[in-house]
Design a protein around this motif. Structure first.
Motif, short mmCIF file in Angstrom:
data_model
loop_
_atom_site.label_atom_id
_atom_site.label_comp_id
_atom_site.label_asym_id
_atom_site.label_seq_id
_atom_site.Cartn_x
_atom_site.Cartn_y
_atom_site.Cartn_z
N ASP A 1 -14.36 -1.17 -9.89
CA ASP A 1 -13.96 -1.84 -8.66
C ASP A 1 -12.46 -2.04 -8.56
OD1 ASP A 1 -16.61 -2.15 -7.70
OD2 ASP A 1 -16.89 -3.88 -9.01
N ARG B 1 0.82 -1.21 0.00
CA ARG B 1 0.00 0.00 0.00
C ARG B 1 0.85 1.26 0.00
NH1 ARG B 1 -4.58 -1.30 4.38
NH2 ARG B 1 -3.17 -3.04 4.89
N GLY C 1 -8.22 -6.52 -7.82
CA GLY C 1 -9.17 -5.80 -6.96
C GLY C 1 -8.60 -5.44 -5.61
N LEU D 1 -7.19 -5.07 -1.78
CA LEU D 1 -7.74 -5.29 -0.44
C LEU D 1 -9.26 -5.22 -0.44
CD1 LEU D 1 -6.75 -5.85 2.45
CD2 LEU D 1 -6.82 -3.39 2.86
N SER D 2 -9.83 -4.38 -1.30
CA SER D 2 -11.29 -4.28 -1.37
C SER D 2 -11.91 -5.60 -1.81
CB SER D 2 -11.70 -3.16 -2.33
OG SER D 2 -11.30 -1.90 -1.83
N ALA D 3 -11.29 -6.25 -2.79
CA ALA D 3 -11.81 -7.53 -3.25
C ALA D 3 -11.75 -8.57 -2.14
CB ALA D 3 -11.02 -8.01 -4.47
N TRP D 4 -10.68 -8.54 -1.36
CA TRP D 4 -10.55 -9.47 -0.23
C TRP D 4 -11.65 -9.22 0.80
CZ3 TRP D 4 -7.84 -13.75 0.88
CH2 TRP D 4 -7.72 -14.14 2.21
N ARG D 5 -11.87 -7.97 1.14
CA ARG D 5 -12.91 -7.63 2.11
C ARG D 5 -14.29 -7.96 1.58
NH1 ARG D 5 -10.36 -1.75 3.42
NH2 ARG D 5 -9.42 -2.15 5.46
N ASP D 6 -14.55 -7.61 0.31
CA ASP D 6 -15.86 -7.82 -0.28
C ASP D 6 -16.25 -9.29 -0.31
OD1 ASP D 6 -16.02 -5.11 -0.62
OD2 ASP D 6 -15.63 -5.14 -2.78
N TYR E 1 -0.48 -7.03 -3.24
CA TYR E 1 -1.75 -6.30 -3.30
C TYR E 1 -1.58 -4.91 -2.72
CZ TYR E 1 -2.53 -6.88 1.74
OH TYR E 1 -2.42 -6.81 3.11
N ASP F 1 -4.42 -1.07 -2.10
CA ASP F 1 -5.80 -0.61 -2.02
C ASP F 1 -6.03 0.53 -3.01
OD1 ASP F 1 -4.30 1.34 -0.78
OD2 ASP F 1 -5.60 1.53 0.99
N ASN F 2 -5.30 0.48 -4.12
CA ASN F 2 -5.35 1.59 -5.09
C ASN F 2 -5.34 1.04 -6.51
OD1 ASN F 2 -5.30 4.29 -5.95
ND2 ASN F 2 -3.06 4.30 -6.07
#
Length: 281
Positions: A208, A27, A121, A123-128, A93, A95-96
Motif C-alpha cells: 500500500d 506529486r 501511504g 494520497l491513497s491513504a487519505w482517500r482510503d 505527500y 501518490d508514489n
C-alpha cells in the motif's frame, strides 16, 4: 508512529481542529511531469504544490546532476511562499509511495525546518480513509518567515564519494535493474558506482506504499551490513529517491548522508568508473 511520519487520521484531526499545518503536495514521477495538473485536479484540502524541478532542485546540469540542491536563497523564497515559519509543522505527500515526498522531507530538514512529516501511504491513504479532496490552486494564508540554512543534514560531494575509505558504505537506492546496468532510462551510462551496495527503495514499503515497521526496516538494513559501517552515504539517480532511503534509515535508527548529485552526476563524467552486474565492484 515516528515523528518523521504522520498517518491520515492524525492529519485529518489536525485539520478538523484547525491546528496550524503547512501541507505540501509533491506529486512527481520519473516519466510523468504533470504533477501540478494532478494537484489541480484534486488534492488534500489546503495543500500547496511543491514542484520537484522548480522548488526542490536547482536547474539540471551534467556538472551537478538532474536534481542538485537548490540555491539557499531560492529555497528561502519557496519556504516563505508556502507560509512556513520556523516553528511550523509541515506535512508532505505524493501518490508514489512517498518517493518524491521524501525529497521534500529531507530538503526541508536539511534547510533547518525541524518538524517535517511524510504522510504515510500518501494520497491513497487519505482517500482510503474516506477523506475528501479539493480542486484548483491554493496559496498560503500568509507569507512565511522561515529562512533556509544549509547543512542541518549531512551531504557528500562527488569527490568525497570517490575518495571514500573502506569504512564508508555507499548505498544505491535505485531499482535493481538500473543498479545492475540492465537498463538506464535517463542517465548517460548504465551501471553503478563501484563498491556501492544495492538497496532498492521499493523494499522500504508495503503493497500500500506505507513504510514497513521500524523493526522490519532495521532488520533489512542490518542484513545488508549497514549497521557495521562507520558512515553510510546514499545515492540514487538524481538525489530524489535516495531521500526515501534516508527516511527509511532514520525510521530504522540509522544515520546516513546524501550524495545529491547521485548517478546522474557521476555517470555524466566519463572519467568516473562504472560497474555493472550484481557484484558491487
Amino acid at each position: 508512529m515516528p515523528e518523521a511520519l504522520i498517518d491520515a487520521a492524525t492529519l485529518r484531526n489536525r485539520l478538523d481542529e484547525h491546528t496550524p499545518t503547512v501541507i505540501l503536495d509533491v506529486r512527481w514521477k520519473l516519466g510523468d511531469d504533470r504533477g501540478h495538473e494532478h494537484y489541480v485536479d484534486g488534492h488534500i484540502p489546503g495543500a500547496l504544490y511543491a514542484d520537484i524541478n522548480q522548488d526542490l532542485a536547482a536547474p539540471a546540469s551534467a556538472a551537478a546532476g538532474r536534481h542538485a540542491l537548490p540555491a539557499i536563497d531560492d529555497l528561502t523564497q519557496s519556504l516563505q511562499r508556502w507560509g512556513i515559519h520556523p516553528d511550523s509543522t509541515v506535512v508532505v505527500y505524493d501518490d508514489n509511495a512517498s518517493q518524491s515526498a521524501a525529497r521534500a522531507w529531507w530538503l526541508l530538514r536539511w534547510a533547518g525546518i525541524g518538524d517535517v512529516r511524510v504522510l504515510d501511504g500518501g494520497l491513497s491513504a487519505w482517500r482510503d480513509a474516506g477523506n475528501r479532496l479539493e480542486t484548483g490552486e491554493q496559496t498560503a494564508a500568509d507569507t512565511g518567515t522561515a529562512t533556509a540554512v544549509a547543512g542541518a543534514l549531512p551531504t557528500w560531494d562527488i569527490d568525497a564519494v570517490a575518495r571514500r575509505g573502506p569504512d564508508v558504505l555507499l548505498v544505491d537506492a535505485r531499482a535493481g535493474e538500473r543498479y545492475r546496468g540492465e537498463t538506464e532510462p535517463v542517465d548517460p551510462r548504465p551501471g553503478h558506482i563501484p563498491g556501492a551496495l544495492s538497496a532498492p527503495t521499493a523494499d522500504n514499503v508495503d503493497a500500500d506504499g506505507r513504510f514497513l515497521p521500524a523493526d522490519r526496516l532495521r532488520s533489512r538494513f542490518t542484513g545488508l551490513g549497514i549497521g557495521d559501517a562507520k558512515e553510510v552515504v546514499v545515492y540514487c539517480g538524481s538525489g530524489v529517491t535516495a531521500a526515501h532511503e534516508l527516511l527509511a534509515l532514520e525510521l530504522a535508527g540509522f544515520e546516513a548522508a546524501l550524495f545529491p548529485g547521485s548517478w546522474s552526476q557521476w555517470s555524466a563524467d566519463a572519467e568516473r568508473p562504472a560497474a555493472v552486474g550484481e557484484n558491487p565492484r
